[in-house]
Design an enzyme around this catalytic site. Structure first.
Site, mmCIF file in Angstrom:
data_model
loop_
_atom_site.group_PDB
_atom_site.id
_atom_site.type_symbol
_atom_site.label_atom_id
_atom_site.label_comp_id
_atom_site.label_asym_id
_atom_site.label_seq_id
_atom_site.Cartn_x
_atom_site.Cartn_y
_atom_site.Cartn_z
ATOM 1 N N GLY A 71 0.805 -1.328 0.148
ATOM 2 C CA GLY A 71 0.148 0.033 0.069
ATOM 3 C C GLY A 71 0.334 1.458 0.073
ATOM 4 O O GLY A 71 0.461 2.252 -0.534
ATOM 5 N N ASP A 127 0.661 3.799 3.952
ATOM 6 C CA ASP A 127 -0.410 4.060 3.687
ATOM 7 C C ASP A 127 -1.755 4.520 4.655
ATOM 8 O O ASP A 127 -2.072 5.640 4.944
ATOM 9 C CB ASP A 127 -1.450 3.425 2.503
ATOM 10 C CG ASP A 127 -1.692 1.719 2.823
ATOM 11 O OD1 ASP A 127 -0.926 2.009 3.732
ATOM 12 O OD2 ASP A 127 -1.588 1.268 2.066
ATOM 13 N N ASP A 130 -5.406 1.477 10.099
ATOM 14 C CA ASP A 130 -7.066 1.042 11.322
ATOM 15 C C ASP A 130 -6.249 0.497 12.132
ATOM 16 O O ASP A 130 -6.752 1.435 12.715
ATOM 17 C CB ASP A 130 -7.183 0.259 9.881
ATOM 18 C CG ASP A 130 -8.635 -0.385 9.936
ATOM 19 O OD1 ASP A 130 -9.592 -0.097 10.723
ATOM 20 O OD2 ASP A 130 -9.107 -0.785 8.788
ATOM 21 N N LYS A 158 -7.138 6.690 10.665
ATOM 22 C CA LYS A 158 -8.883 6.333 10.856
ATOM 23 C C LYS A 158 -8.931 7.078 12.492
ATOM 24 O O LYS A 158 -8.542 5.967 13.027
ATOM 25 C CB LYS A 158 -9.202 4.999 10.463
ATOM 26 C CG LYS A 158 -9.647 4.781 8.471
ATOM 27 C CD LYS A 158 -10.222 3.602 8.795
ATOM 28 C CE LYS A 158 -10.364 2.965 7.529
ATOM 29 N NZ LYS A 158 -10.779 1.824 7.277
ATOM 30 N N PHE A 179 -13.947 1.847 4.437
ATOM 31 C CA PHE A 179 -12.840 1.471 4.053
ATOM 32 C C PHE A 179 -13.136 2.631 2.466
ATOM 33 O O PHE A 179 -13.656 2.562 1.931
ATOM 34 C CB PHE A 179 -13.873 0.353 3.120
ATOM 35 C CG PHE A 179 -12.846 -0.888 2.439
ATOM 36 C CD1 PHE A 179 -11.600 -1.353 3.328
ATOM 37 C CD2 PHE A 179 -12.863 -0.837 0.857
ATOM 38 C CE1 PHE A 179 -11.014 -1.908 2.505
ATOM 39 C CE2 PHE A 179 -11.703 -1.661 0.535
ATOM 40 C CZ PHE A 179 -10.733 -2.505 0.917
ATOM 41 N N VAL A 180 -11.350 2.182 2.605
ATOM 42 C CA VAL A 180 -11.376 3.807 1.806
ATOM 43 C C VAL A 180 -10.365 2.714 0.076
ATOM 44 O O VAL A 180 -9.311 1.918 0.600
ATOM 45 C CB VAL A 180 -10.164 4.746 1.965
ATOM 46 C CG1 VAL A 180 -11.542 5.796 2.524
ATOM 47 C CG2 VAL A 180 -8.770 4.269 3.019
ATOM 48 N N ASP A 186 -6.042 -0.741 -2.195
ATOM 49 C CA ASP A 186 -6.333 -1.310 -3.279
ATOM 50 C C ASP A 186 -7.983 -1.819 -2.140
ATOM 51 O O ASP A 186 -8.155 -2.076 -1.713
ATOM 52 C CB ASP A 186 -5.593 -2.337 -3.157
ATOM 53 C CG ASP A 186 -5.687 -3.989 -2.434
ATOM 54 O OD1 ASP A 186 -5.262 -3.811 -1.294
ATOM 55 O OD2 ASP A 186 -5.907 -5.103 -2.376
HETATM 56 C C1 PRP Z 1 -3.209 -2.111 4.681
HETATM 57 C C2 PRP Z 1 -2.677 -0.866 5.185
HETATM 58 C C3 PRP Z 1 -1.998 -1.179 6.202
HETATM 59 C C4 PRP Z 1 -2.408 -2.298 7.271
HETATM 60 C C5 PRP Z 1 -3.033 -0.966 7.763
HETATM 61 O O1 PRP Z 1 -2.486 -3.816 4.507
HETATM 62 O O2 PRP Z 1 -1.292 -0.655 3.819
HETATM 63 O O3 PRP Z 1 -0.234 -2.036 6.063
HETATM 64 O O4 PRP Z 1 -3.801 -2.546 6.170
HETATM 65 O O5 PRP Z 1 -4.395 -1.801 8.305
HETATM 66 P P1 PRP Z 1 -4.299 -2.100 9.791
HETATM 67 O O6 PRP Z 1 -4.061 -0.951 11.089
HETATM 68 O O7 PRP Z 1 -6.059 -2.557 10.638
HETATM 69 O O8 PRP Z 1 -3.381 -3.073 10.911
HETATM 70 P P2 PRP Z 1 -2.938 -4.984 3.815
HETATM 71 O O9 PRP Z 1 -2.244 -5.965 4.413
HETATM 72 O O10 PRP Z 1 -4.102 -4.697 3.154
HETATM 73 O O11 PRP Z 1 -1.677 -5.389 2.079
HETATM 74 P P3 PRP Z 1 -1.844 -4.271 1.197
HETATM 75 O O12 PRP Z 1 -0.728 -2.676 1.837
HETATM 76 O O13 PRP Z 1 -0.621 -5.422 0.906
HETATM 77 O O14 PRP Z 1 -2.696 -3.792 0.555
#
Ligand code: PRP
Length: 210
Positions: A71, A127, A130, A158, A179-180, A186
């Site tokens: 991300g 990025d 959450d 968030k 959800f963004v 993605d």
């Molecule tokens: C997303 C984002 C963060 C994480 C945040 O990664 O990039 O790393 O989730 O979520 P959290 O605070 O609830 O732990 P994802 O696992 O979707 O992988 P990606 O970056 O490869 O899309």
């Protein structure tokens, strides 16, 4: 430095422009987007400011920027070009969501750093924060490697949903708990190349499961 993004900000002129700028094959995405939450202009303006801040804070220090894949790759690429310092880059790949829109709480390291960080000034670039579980896990893991310093730069956090206390030194936007996608984020591996951050129409999820 941080900007609170509320519903009322999402219908501004810049947001409308962001959508209208999707042309050619990308035009198909116009129908998938429900709202532009943070426009391309807002993102770029904040990144330029943050680049200045980081340049001043790390002046004279040996900076290693660590991106959390996938991300963070878009944000990291733009941010790094506003940091006027010699620096190095490394990446970690983790996965906490898989194909779902809710965090599973389980963090897996898919790719570790290529280099040691002992004695280095590490800036971890994310990025989105959450639940905070990914970041919390990463910080704990990286601290055991004894960097000289370890700070976080997150594009978005968030509001009010973190399950763990976190110290985020650099944060550009605070957003509601929705959800963004876009600007690196993605849904089913798509939408990462949108130049803005937005929400998806419910039909996009429904079509994906039907
Ligand atoms: C997303 C984002 C963060 C994480 C945040 O990664 O990039 O790393 O989730 O979520 P959290 O605070 O609830 O732990 P994802 O696992 O979707 O992988 P990606 O970056 O490869 O899309």
């Amino acid at each position: 430095m941080e900007t609170q993004v509320g519903q009322e900000r999402s219908v501004g002129a810049a947001s409308q422009t962001s959508l209208h700028r999707l042309a050619g094959p990308m035009e198909a995405h116009k129908d998938d987007i429900e709202q532009v939450l943070i426009s391309e202009e807002e993102i770029q303006r904040k990144i330029a400011q943050m680049g200045e801040q980081i340049s001043s804070d790390y002046a004279g220090r040996d900076l290693l920027v660590v991106g959390v894949l996938k991300g963070a790759f878009v944000f990291m690429a733009d941010l790094s070009r506003h940091v006027r310092l010699p620096m190095e880059f490394d990446f970690m790949a983790v996965s906490s969501y898989g194909a779902a829109t809710q965090t599973s709480g389980v963090v897996r390291i898919l790719k570790d750093l290529d280099h040691e960080i002992l004695g280095r000034h590490v800036l971890l670039v994310e990025d989105i924060v959450d639940s905070g579980l990914t970041l919390s896990y990463l910080l704990k893991n990286l601290r055991t490697r004894r960097p000289a310093s370890l700070e976080v730069c997150a594009l978005m956090q968030k509001t009010g949903v973190q399950q763990v206390p976190l110290d985020i030194k650099y944060r550009l936007f605070e957003i509601p708990s929705v959800f963004v996608v876009g600007y690196g984020l993605d849904y089913g591996e798509r939408f990462r190349n949108l130049p803005f951050v937005g929400t998806l129409r419910p039909e996009v999820y429904r079509d994906a499961v039907s």
